[in-house]
Design a protein around this motif. Structure first.
Motif, PDB file in Angstrom:
ATOM      1  N   ALA A  89       0.835  -1.208   0.000  1.00 24.00           N
ATOM      2  CA  ALA A  89       0.000   0.000   0.000  1.00 24.00           C
ATOM      3  C   ALA A  89       0.870   1.259   0.000  1.00 24.00           C
ATOM      4  O   ALA A  89       0.575   2.229  -0.710  1.00 24.00           O
ATOM      5  N   VAL A  90       1.958   1.229   0.763  1.00 25.62           N
ATOM      6  CA  VAL A  90       2.873   2.383   0.820  1.00 25.62           C
ATOM      7  C   VAL A  90       3.517   2.624  -0.545  1.00 25.62           C
ATOM      8  O   VAL A  90       3.584   3.755  -1.037  1.00 25.62           O
ATOM      9  N   MET A  91       3.956   1.532  -1.179  1.00 28.42           N
ATOM     10  CA  MET A  91       4.613   1.649  -2.489  1.00 28.42           C
ATOM     11  C   MET A  91       3.664   2.240  -3.520  1.00 28.42           C
ATOM     12  O   MET A  91       4.030   3.098  -4.318  1.00 28.42           O
ATOM     13  N   ASP A  92       2.431   1.768  -3.474  1.00 29.16           N
ATOM     14  CA  ASP A  92       1.444   2.225  -4.449  1.00 29.16           C
ATOM     15  C   ASP A  92       1.065   3.690  -4.199  1.00 29.16           C
ATOM     16  O   ASP A  92       1.023   4.499  -5.123  1.00 29.16           O
ATOM     17  N   HIS A  93       0.841   4.024  -2.941  1.00 33.95           N
ATOM     18  CA  HIS A  93       0.400   5.387  -2.595  1.00 33.95           C
ATOM     19  C   HIS A  93       1.464   6.429  -2.937  1.00 33.95           C
ATOM     20  O   HIS A  93       1.162   7.468  -3.507  1.00 33.95           O
ATOM     21  N   TYR A  94       2.704   6.140  -2.569  1.00 33.14           N
ATOM     22  CA  TYR A  94       3.771   7.148  -2.735  1.00 33.14           C
ATOM     23  C   TYR A  94       4.629   6.937  -3.981  1.00 33.14           C
ATOM     24  O   TYR A  94       5.540   7.701  -4.227  1.00 33.14           O
ATOM     25  N   LYS A  95       4.356   5.868  -4.731  1.00 36.89           N
ATOM     26  CA  LYS A  95       5.164   5.532  -5.918  1.00 36.89           C
ATOM     27  C   LYS A  95       6.651   5.388  -5.559  1.00 36.89           C
ATOM     28  O   LYS A  95       7.518   6.115  -6.073  1.00 36.89           O
ATOM     29  N   VAL A  96       6.907   4.454  -4.670  1.00 34.63           N
ATOM     30  CA  VAL A  96       8.275   4.182  -4.217  1.00 34.63           C
ATOM     31  C   VAL A  96       8.928   3.220  -5.203  1.00 34.63           C
ATOM     32  O   VAL A  96       8.299   2.261  -5.649  1.00 34.63           O
ATOM     33  N   ARG A  97      10.181   3.454  -5.560  1.00 33.28           N
ATOM     34  CA  ARG A  97      10.859   2.629  -6.578  1.00 33.28           C
ATOM     35  C   ARG A  97      11.801   1.575  -5.999  1.00 33.28           C
ATOM     36  O   ARG A  97      12.127   0.595  -6.654  1.00 33.28           O
ATOM     37  N   LEU A  98      12.284   1.835  -4.784  1.00 32.48           N
ATOM     38  CA  LEU A  98      13.197   0.857  -4.170  1.00 32.48           C
ATOM     39  C   LEU A  98      12.828   0.655  -2.711  1.00 32.48           C
ATOM     40  O   LEU A  98      12.633   1.619  -1.972  1.00 32.48           O
ATOM     41  N   ILE A  99      12.746  -0.616  -2.325  1.00 36.85           N
ATOM     42  CA  ILE A  99      12.617  -0.957  -0.911  1.00 36.85           C
ATOM     43  C   ILE A  99      13.937  -1.626  -0.538  1.00 36.85           C
ATOM     44  O   ILE A  99      14.333  -2.621  -1.142  1.00 36.85           O
ATOM     45  N   ILE A 100      14.616  -1.046   0.447  1.00 37.26           N
ATOM     46  CA  ILE A 100      15.921  -1.587   0.853  1.00 37.26           C
ATOM     47  C   ILE A 100      15.797  -2.186   2.251  1.00 37.26           C
ATOM     48  O   ILE A 100      15.220  -1.561   3.142  1.00 37.26           O
ATOM     49  N   GLY A 101      16.320  -3.381   2.414  1.00 36.11           N
ATOM     50  CA  GLY A 101      16.263  -4.012   3.732  1.00 36.11           C
ATOM     51  C   GLY A 101      17.062  -5.288   3.723  1.00 36.11           C
ATOM     52  O   GLY A 101      18.020  -5.420   2.955  1.00 36.11           O
ATOM     53  N   LYS A 102      16.644  -6.224   4.581  1.00 39.58           N
ATOM     54  CA  LYS A 102      17.298  -7.532   4.575  1.00 39.58           C
ATOM     55  C   LYS A 102      16.274  -8.628   4.806  1.00 39.58           C
ATOM     56  O   LYS A 102      15.209  -8.381   5.370  1.00 39.58           O
TER      57      LYS A 102
END
Lengths: 192, 306
Positions: A89-102
């Motif tokens: 939902a966050v990616m779609d709402h804000y149009k995020v291109r990269l999620i970085i984590g582990k």
């Protein structure tokens, strides 16, 4: 090593595939458990310019304040799967291109990578001073008093932050593959 | 003793013990050239070197701070607790520790790593004149993938025997996948009650990763499980490969006839532990904790000692 400058265009992100090594240059923004819960409950406006066509980093850093400026002392990734209920939902709402984590994420986020045009970038878990040294400047911090140091939104300007794509916009996930393969081995070793 | 405890925290946070570095290097060499797994372990080793040289935390998650203090009769536990808390606050200010203690009801971070249940302190009075404090910083990612099995467990066909223990451990390491910052060290507690079973598992993590269990039955099971967990192929960070775990350590406690718990405490590669011995006002630091020393005793004596 593929260089990505932030903010980034959707078409450039869609070219990335599982196994690509990437180095990031530009602004990345930390957000972990409390920040994700807050985003999906309130959809705060201040977040939008920070992560639109940009990157969310699952990280709760160790920070040191000297005078008015903050320095990242240790800033490795935290386990991403905890954000699985919120991330799509966050990616779609804000149009995020990269999620970085582990540790990788699940099917909902993988689908969002495909739908939104994004990838999951795996940083080396625990490599905290090494990754902190790619932060050339702490640009700002948001909601520090409310969320505390590990959970606040930290805006980091990075130069050469390294990671490996483990989930891409074509629906491929290294984590899903390994889960399948290791499950077969588990069943054989356990004898069921 | 506040100053000595502060230095102990700094060492635990910034210097990975040599025995852990050694097995990470072995794992690195076992991974294929040019693979993401090998490159990940190269980064891990470079990171540890950088942390040590610059006195910075190896990992930003400075974890649950678990103390074991062995003290002479003459020393007050209340005074020791005050010194540990003061050292913890100072270490947080100096950024050896991240503010890592959160009120579970209000969500407020205490800001200094102290509060109800933080840090965790276990005291043991002994007949020696010296005081020895062991400290472990155990990261949250690895804590989240730790597990407890109540046997029998139908899903994995685990009964109340060595075979059941074996199945439980393999299943827990499989379930952890790459989420616990592998390659991990696996502490196993067999028996006890729900709480003491997990305490036993965590105490096992103080052992040197390359030591040998003096109990031949458990030593054999540790060796088998090390090989079998690595056969899972999960690898460093869950990137695939042959180094899934660095060691398996098993301890047992008496249980009730009704209960049979197998607790699996997963410790990330950043297995941060340190020890200090204080005698006559002088502090001597070590990477070998008092808990590890117990494992030089024969099995029977070690069990009696608990």
């Amino acid at each position: 090593m593929i260089r990505i400058d932030l903010p980034v265009l959707e078409k450039d992100i869609r070219k990335l595939k599982v196994g690509d090594e990437v180095s990031l240059h530009g602004t990345i923004v930390t957000a972990r458990d409390a920040a994700h819960k807050l985003m999906v409950e309130e959809w705060p406006k201040f977040v939008e310019p920070l992560i639109k066509n940009g990157a969310i980093y699952h990280c709760g850093p160790v920070m040191k304040k000297t005078g008015k400026s903050w320095k990242a002392v240790a800033a490795g990734p935290t386990t991403s799967i905890r954000e699985e209920p919120y991330e799509a939902a966050v990616m779609d709402h804000y149009k995020v291109r990269l999620i970085i984590g582990k540790g990788g994420m699940g099917p909902k986020t993988l689908k969002a990578c495909k739908d939104v045009g994004a990838v999951y970038l795996h940083a080396i878990g625990g490599a905290a001073p090494l990754l902190a040294d790619t932060v050339v400047r702490t640009k700002a911090v948001h909601l520090l008093d409310k969320l505390g140091v590990p959970e606040a939104f930290w805006e980091f300007e990075v130069d050469g932050f390294k990671g490996i794509v483990t989930m891409d916009s074509k629906g491929k996930s290294l984590h899903a593959n390994l889960l399948r393969q290791s499950k077969k081995k588990r069943d054989a070793i356990i004898g069921i | 003793m506040q100053k000595d405890f502060l230095e102990l925290i700094r060492r635990a946070s910034c210097d990975l013990p040599a025995d852990v570095i050694r097995v990470i290097k072995q794992g690195r060499n076992a991974e294929a050239k040019g693979s993401p797994s090998r490159s990940a372990l190269d980064d891990v080793l470079e990171n540890c070197d950088l942390a040590s040289r610059t006195s910075r935390p190896i990992c930003q998650d400075t974890g649950t701070n678990i103390w074991y203090v062995h003290h002479p009769r003459s020393v007050s536990q209340a005074a020791l607790t005050r010194d540990i808390i003061a050292a913890t606050r100072k270490a947080t200010k100096l950024a050896y520790l991240r503010p890592n203690a959160v009120d579970s009801i209000t969500g407020k971070n205490s800001g200094d790593n102290t509060g109800p249940g933080a840090p965790v302190i276990h005291f043991h009075e002994w007949s020696k004149k010296s005081l020895v404090a062991d400290l472990m910083l155990k990261g949250g990612g690895s804590e989240n993938v730790s597990a407890q099995y109540s046997l029998p467990n139908g899903a994995i066909g685990a009964g109340r025997d060595l075979e059941g223990i074996r199945r439980s451990v393999v299943d827990a390491v499989f379930n952890a996948q790459g989420k616990g910052c592998g390659p991990g060290i696996i502490g196993v507690g067999v028996g006890g009650d729900r709480a003491t079973s997990m305490i036993e598992a965590k105490e096992q993590l103080f052992r040197l990763v390359n030591d040998k269990n003096p109990d031949p039955v458990l030593a054999k099971l540790e060796k088998t499980l090390l090989a079998q967990c690595n056969e899972l192929g999960i690898g460093p960070m869950g990137f695939g490969g042959s180094t899934t775990v660095l060691g398996v350590k098993i301890g047992a406690r008496h249980r009730l006839p009704a209960s049979f718990f197998v607790s699996i405490a997963y410790l990330c590669w950043a297995a941060r532990r340190a020890s200090v011995s204080i005698a006559g006002g002088r502090a001597t630091y070590s990477q070998i904790s008092q808990q590890a020393m117990k494992y030089k005793l024969p099995a029977v004596a070690a069990r009696k000692g608990r």
